[in-house]
Enzyme design. Structure first.
Site, PDB file in Angstrom:
ATOM      1  N   HIS A  67     -44.638 -12.741 -58.538  1.00 48.55           N
ATOM      2  CA  HIS A  67     -44.426 -11.328 -58.223  1.00 48.55           C
ATOM      3  C   HIS A  67     -45.482 -10.515 -58.937  1.00 48.55           C
ATOM      4  O   HIS A  67     -46.217 -11.033 -59.786  1.00 48.55           O
ATOM      5  CB  HIS A  67     -43.011 -10.890 -58.620  1.00 48.55           C
ATOM      6  CG  HIS A  67     -42.497 -11.568 -59.847  1.00 48.55           C
ATOM      7  ND1 HIS A  67     -43.056 -11.356 -61.084  1.00 48.55           N
ATOM      8  CD2 HIS A  67     -41.526 -12.500 -60.035  1.00 48.55           C
ATOM      9  CE1 HIS A  67     -42.418 -12.109 -61.971  1.00 48.55           C
ATOM     10  NE2 HIS A  67     -41.494 -12.831 -61.363  1.00 48.55           N
ATOM     11  N   HIS A 105     -44.521 -19.405 -61.331  1.00 48.28           N
ATOM     12  CA  HIS A 105     -43.888 -19.817 -62.595  1.00 48.28           C
ATOM     13  C   HIS A 105     -42.492 -20.374 -62.345  1.00 48.28           C
ATOM     14  O   HIS A 105     -41.820 -19.994 -61.371  1.00 48.28           O
ATOM     15  CB  HIS A 105     -43.837 -18.660 -63.584  1.00 48.28           C
ATOM     16  CG  HIS A 105     -43.124 -17.443 -63.065  1.00 48.28           C
ATOM     17  ND1 HIS A 105     -43.716 -16.536 -62.235  1.00 48.28           N
ATOM     18  CD2 HIS A 105     -41.852 -16.992 -63.257  1.00 48.28           C
ATOM     19  CE1 HIS A 105     -42.850 -15.571 -61.941  1.00 48.28           C
ATOM     20  NE2 HIS A 105     -41.701 -15.833 -62.543  1.00 48.28           N
ATOM     21  N   CYS A 119     -36.348 -12.456 -71.706  1.00 49.25           N
ATOM     22  CA  CYS A 119     -37.390 -12.083 -70.744  1.00 49.25           C
ATOM     23  C   CYS A 119     -37.426 -10.567 -70.613  1.00 49.25           C
ATOM     24  O   CYS A 119     -36.442  -9.946 -70.213  1.00 49.25           O
ATOM     25  CB  CYS A 119     -37.127 -12.731 -69.392  1.00 49.25           C
ATOM     26  SG  CYS A 119     -38.349 -12.281 -68.139  1.00 49.25           S
TER      27      CYS A 119
END
Ligand code: MN
Length: 142
Positions: A67, A105, A119
């Site tokens: 993204h 990822h 995160c």
């Protein structure tokens, strides 16, 4: 409101905090993933970012995706691997992982322990893209 919310692991030892709900990682069937949960630790109204905690059970994995937004990750629990583009590498507690825009990822927990990570993301962010068959072939180096 200013507060202290206590670290309160559950009976399995999985990481939880008081007043933090454990959420579905993503909607079932929306993307491939296995045995992963999500908790939103911070999402303050006056900050442009959110800090989430993801926990992947032994043998589980996050979605292979990319993204436009960046991920800033700190491994908090256990060990496993992270794929960054075409290469995977081991990660363990307190390692820092930066995932640049449009980098494929995926996190995998080791078979013998969970992998938990913080995160940090921007509050306004684009939706993840999933790999096409051609993308997957390119990632495999075929
Ligand atoms: Mn992502």
């Amino acid at each position: 409101m200013s507060s202290v919310r206590r670290f309160a692991p559950d009976e399995q030892g999985d990481y939880r905090w008081s007043e933090v709900e454990r959420l579905r990682y993503k909607d079932e069937g929306s993307a491939p993933f296995k045995d992963i949960t999500r908790q939103v630790l911070f999402a303050q109204a006056d900050q442009g970012c959110e800090l989430r905690y993801f926990e992947v059970a032994p043998g589980g994995y996050s979605t292979l995706e990319r993204h436009e937004h960046t991920h800033a990750v700190m491994i908090l629990r256990g060990h496993g691997t992270v794929r960054l583009g075409s290469a995977s590498q081991p990660v363990a507690e307190r390692d820092l992982v930066t995932i640049d825009p449009l980098t494929w990822h995926q996190f995998h927990a080791a078979d013998d322990c969970a992998l938990g990570f913080l995160c940090l993301v921007s509050k306004t962010r684009d939706k993840p893209q999933l790999p096409s068959d051609a993308d997957l072939a390119a990632l495999r180096g075929v």
